[in-house]
Design an enzyme around this catalytic site. Structure first.
Site, mmCIF file in Angstrom:
data_model
loop_
_atom_site.group_PDB
_atom_site.id
_atom_site.type_symbol
_atom_site.label_atom_id
_atom_site.label_comp_id
_atom_site.label_asym_id
_atom_site.label_seq_id
_atom_site.Cartn_x
_atom_site.Cartn_y
_atom_site.Cartn_z
ATOM 1 C CD1 TRP A 1 4.649 -10.308 -8.275
ATOM 2 C CD2 TRP A 1 3.963 -8.531 -9.436
ATOM 3 N NE1 TRP A 1 3.645 -9.701 -7.552
ATOM 4 C CE2 TRP A 1 3.212 -8.607 -8.240
ATOM 5 C CE3 TRP A 1 3.695 -7.489 -10.324
ATOM 6 C CZ2 TRP A 1 2.209 -7.682 -7.912
ATOM 7 C CZ3 TRP A 1 2.709 -6.566 -10.000
ATOM 8 C CH2 TRP A 1 1.984 -6.665 -8.804
ATOM 9 C CG ASN A 2 7.259 -4.001 -9.020
ATOM 10 O OD1 ASN A 2 8.162 -4.791 -8.766
ATOM 11 N ND2 ASN A 2 7.143 -2.837 -8.418
ATOM 12 C CD GLU B 1 15.956 -1.873 -2.541
ATOM 13 O OE1 GLU B 1 15.434 -1.152 -3.399
ATOM 14 O OE2 GLU B 1 16.982 -2.542 -2.745
ATOM 15 C CG LEU B 2 10.331 -4.116 2.987
ATOM 16 C CD1 LEU B 2 10.052 -4.328 4.461
ATOM 17 C CD2 LEU B 2 10.418 -5.464 2.273
ATOM 18 C CE LYS C 1 11.925 -16.589 -4.735
ATOM 19 N NZ LYS C 1 10.823 -16.342 -5.684
ATOM 20 N N PRO C 2 13.814 -14.692 -8.982
ATOM 21 C CG PRO C 2 13.330 -15.257 -11.206
ATOM 22 C CD PRO C 2 14.258 -15.586 -10.053
ATOM 23 C CD GLU D 1 2.634 -1.264 -1.748
ATOM 24 O OE1 GLU D 1 2.780 -2.343 -1.130
ATOM 25 O OE2 GLU D 1 3.537 -0.741 -2.405
ATOM 26 C CB SER E 1 4.715 -7.565 0.267
ATOM 27 O OG SER E 1 4.985 -8.891 0.667
ATOM 28 C CB CYS F 1 7.933 0.233 -4.465
ATOM 29 S SG CYS F 1 9.395 0.923 -5.263
HETATM 30 P P1 NAD Z 1 6.039 -10.481 -2.358
HETATM 31 O O1 NAD Z 1 6.581 -10.068 -1.044
HETATM 32 O O2 NAD Z 1 4.813 -11.293 -2.398
HETATM 33 O O3 NAD Z 1 7.143 -11.319 -3.167
HETATM 34 C C1 NAD Z 1 8.428 -10.832 -3.402
HETATM 35 C C2 NAD Z 1 9.370 -11.995 -3.658
HETATM 36 O O4 NAD Z 1 9.456 -12.801 -2.473
HETATM 37 C C3 NAD Z 1 8.927 -12.941 -4.761
HETATM 38 O O5 NAD Z 1 10.071 -13.372 -5.463
HETATM 39 C C4 NAD Z 1 8.308 -14.077 -3.982
HETATM 40 O O6 NAD Z 1 8.289 -15.284 -4.707
HETATM 41 C C5 NAD Z 1 9.217 -14.169 -2.797
HETATM 42 N N1 NAD Z 1 8.667 -14.821 -1.604
HETATM 43 C C6 NAD Z 1 7.375 -15.067 -1.298
HETATM 44 N N2 NAD Z 1 7.291 -15.645 -0.080
HETATM 45 C C7 NAD Z 1 8.559 -15.740 0.401
HETATM 46 C C8 NAD Z 1 9.121 -16.215 1.626
HETATM 47 N N3 NAD Z 1 8.378 -16.710 2.613
HETATM 48 N N4 NAD Z 1 10.483 -16.141 1.784
HETATM 49 C C9 NAD Z 1 11.242 -15.615 0.809
HETATM 50 N N5 NAD Z 1 10.768 -15.154 -0.372
HETATM 51 C C10 NAD Z 1 9.437 -15.212 -0.575
HETATM 52 O O7 NAD Z 1 5.876 -9.138 -3.186
HETATM 53 P P2 NAD Z 1 5.252 -8.966 -4.653
HETATM 54 O O8 NAD Z 1 3.786 -9.074 -4.559
HETATM 55 O O9 NAD Z 1 6.011 -9.867 -5.582
HETATM 56 O O10 NAD Z 1 5.688 -7.451 -4.975
HETATM 57 C C11 NAD Z 1 4.928 -6.338 -4.636
HETATM 58 C C12 NAD Z 1 5.521 -5.655 -3.419
HETATM 59 O O11 NAD Z 1 6.887 -5.275 -3.650
HETATM 60 C C13 NAD Z 1 4.805 -4.356 -3.095
HETATM 61 O O12 NAD Z 1 4.602 -4.254 -1.714
HETATM 62 C C14 NAD Z 1 5.795 -3.278 -3.563
HETATM 63 O O13 NAD Z 1 5.659 -2.032 -2.947
HETATM 64 C C15 NAD Z 1 7.093 -3.930 -3.229
HETATM 65 N N6 NAD Z 1 8.191 -3.297 -3.972
HETATM 66 C C16 NAD Z 1 9.094 -2.536 -3.295
HETATM 67 C C17 NAD Z 1 10.122 -1.904 -3.978
HETATM 68 C C18 NAD Z 1 11.142 -1.055 -3.269
HETATM 69 O O14 NAD Z 1 12.184 -0.807 -3.836
HETATM 70 N N7 NAD Z 1 10.879 -0.584 -2.062
HETATM 71 C C19 NAD Z 1 10.231 -2.055 -5.357
HETATM 72 C C20 NAD Z 1 9.273 -2.830 -6.011
HETATM 73 C C21 NAD Z 1 8.264 -3.468 -5.310
#
Ligand code: NAD
Length: 467
Positions: free
Chosen positions: A141-142, A238-239, A165-166, A369, A217, A272
């Site tokens: 969502w960022n 990409e985490l 999927k967003p 983080e 994440s 991130c």
């Molecule tokens: P998140 O992992 O909670 O969710 C990311 C996506 O995964 C969402 O669309 C969510 O609905 C989906 N999701 C949730 N559970 C799932 C499952 N079991 N199976 C498949 N999909 C599932 O992350 P967040 O809180 O939305 O985003 C923040 C994180 O993203 C931070 O850790 C940040 O560092 C990371 N991030 C990394 C990068 C990069 O390029 N390395 C860029 C932006 C954000």
């Protein structure tokens, strides 16, 4: 704290879920809560569309260029909607829309070249790059639009189709983007699906998907990789990150303070590769803390749609709770808030921009983080100690070194264990560079030609010189 949250549908059988404005904490719209059993049909259509899409590279280039134009033309609609659901200032949403179009344009003109294999034998072998098939993309969502584009631009340019999927926290601007792109792309080439879990999990493990590309994440990344293992689809992850900024003793604090502040606080720290820890020489520690605290106290915090706002709210209630928890733990452990340290007393998910000094090195705000508007500044005595602390993390996304002697700064930057290291900057990315976190920050390479090839497979034709 308001109790309305995405993921909670407005009614038991409505088939929709609420989307909250983080500037008010109140729901303002709904999005379709698509059920996982609809994915068979969606992925089936992506397979159908793949036949035509992979066949004609020139048509793909033209369509992706037209898509970039369409995104730019829709900027006046996309940017305010993005701000409303995400929280970021309107100017940042407009910049995100521009970066979305730029990614489409960059990859539209990037084509894989056939590569001869020369090994001295009398054969003419050649690699011809082939697309993989339907790709699943799952994004956070960022930066909903720009991270989606970082997935679909290279995947589609390579001749694949995609189901995207967003996050349920930010589905709306992505849905609008999908309808804007539908005017430029053939049906089924890019499909947006929205819904609560287990929609993402089922998409990642769907047998019709050949590549799962995920940004989010670390724990969810692990689950996605485990799901994709069922069909042995390729996985790109990409985490998260916990980037350190190491300030050297010749740093000009006044000169770099603005840049360093925004490297940590842009998008309310929800980046991130934001600076998430600062290491300052003990001699300069108070000066650095004061320079950053001054900026944290004076920056205009408010709703992203208000003119003049430089820092918006945190995007969602669970994330705000996490920022609050980490800050409280640090303060309870002996840290001092040189600025902020608390939620703002107003509706919405606002947290005061926070600079923490005297933070214990094992506090979660240092070791994990925080992903919010909170920045710990730690003192070090030797550069070796600072480099060791910077590298002492399970993450490995980015890092930076700040100083006046650029050669010395570069030598220190070279010792950082991460994917990208900057000098006197942080998180400045080129579309043409590889983007690859190490350790728990990622698997695979995105960005630049590497991002294109990450969506292709090598197909080798082996032919003798003579019949
Ligand atoms: P998140 O992992 O909670 O969710 C990311 C996506 O995964 C969402 O669309 C969510 O609905 C989906 N999701 C949730 N559970 C799932 C499952 N079991 N199976 C498949 N999909 C599932 O992350 P967040 O809180 O939305 O985003 C923040 C994180 O993203 C931070 O850790 C940040 O560092 C990371 N991030 C990394 C990068 C990069 O390029 N390395 C860029 C932006 C954000």
């Amino acid at each position: 704290m308001p109790t309305s949250r995405p993921g909670r549908p407005p009614g038991p059988d409505s088939g929709r879920f609420a989307v909250v404005d983080p500037a008010t904490g109140e729901p303002f719209a709904e999005a379709p809560d698509q059920q996982p059993d609809t994915l068979d049909a969606v992925v089936g259509r992506a397979h159908e569309a793949w036949r035509g899409w992979r066949a004609d590279p020139a048509a793909r280039t033209a369509a992706l260029r037209a898509a970039a134009d369409a995104v730019e033309a829709a900027g006046a609609d996309l940017a305010p909607l993005l701000t409303r659901e995400q929280g970021k200032p309107l100017a940042e949403s407009a910049a995100e829309v521009a970066r979305t179009a730029a990614r489409l344009r960059y990859f539209a003109d990037l084509a894989p070249a056939p590569q001869p294999i020369a090994d001295g034998r009398p054969v003419r072998s050649e690699i011809r790059w082939r697309p993989l098939g339907p790709v699943a993309a799952i994004v956070p969502w960022n930066f909903p639009l720009q991270l989606a584009a970082a997935k679909f631009a290279p995947a589609l340019a390579a001749g694949n189709t995609m189901v995207l999927k967003p996050s349920p926290f930010t589905p709306l601007a992505t849905r609008l983007l999908g309808s804007v792109l539908a005017a430029a792309l053939p049906e089924g080439v890019l499909t947006i699906v929205t819904g609560r879990e287990p929609l993402g999990a089922r998409l990642a493990s769907h047998p019709g998907i050949r590549h799962v590309t995920f940004t989010g994440s670390v724990p969810t990344g692990r689950a996605v990789a485990a799901g994709a293992a069922a069909s042995l689809a390729r996985v790109t992850l990409e985490l998260g990150g916990n980037d350190a900024a190491v300030l050297l003793d010749d740093v000009d604090v006044d000169r770099i303070a603005d840049r360093l502040f925004w490297a940590a606080f842009r998008n309310c720290g929800q980046v991130c590769m934001a600076v998430k820890r600062v290491y300052a020489p003990a001699r300069l520690h108070s000066q650095v803390v004061e320079a950053l605290a001054e900026r944290a106290k004076s920056v205009v915090v408010g709703a992203g749609l208000d003119p003049g706002t430089r820092l918006g709210p945190v995007n969602n209630a669970p994330q705000l709770a996490r920022v609050e928890r980490y800050t409280a733990r640090a303060l309870a452990g002996g840290a001092r808030a040189a600025a902020g340290g608390h939620r703002l007393d107003r509706p919405g998910y606002f947290f005061a921009p926070t600079i923490l000094a005297d933070v214990p090195a094992d506090s979660p705000v240092v070791t994990e983080e925080q992903f919010g508007p909170v920045l710990p500044v730690l003192a070090y005595r030797s550069v070796d100690e600072a480099v060791e602390a910077a590298n002492d993390t399970g993450f490995g996304l980015g890092g930076s070194v700040w100083g006046t002697d650029l050669d010395r700064a570069e030598a220190v930057a070279d010792r950082l264990e991460c994917g990208t290291a900057w000098i006197n900057h942080h998180a400045e990315l080129s579309l043409a560079q590889p983007f690859a976190g190490i350790k728990e920050s990622g698997v695979g390479v995105a960005g630049g030609p590497w991002g294109l090839y990450g969506n292709l497979r090598p197909f080798v034709v082996h032919r003798p010189e003579e019949a």
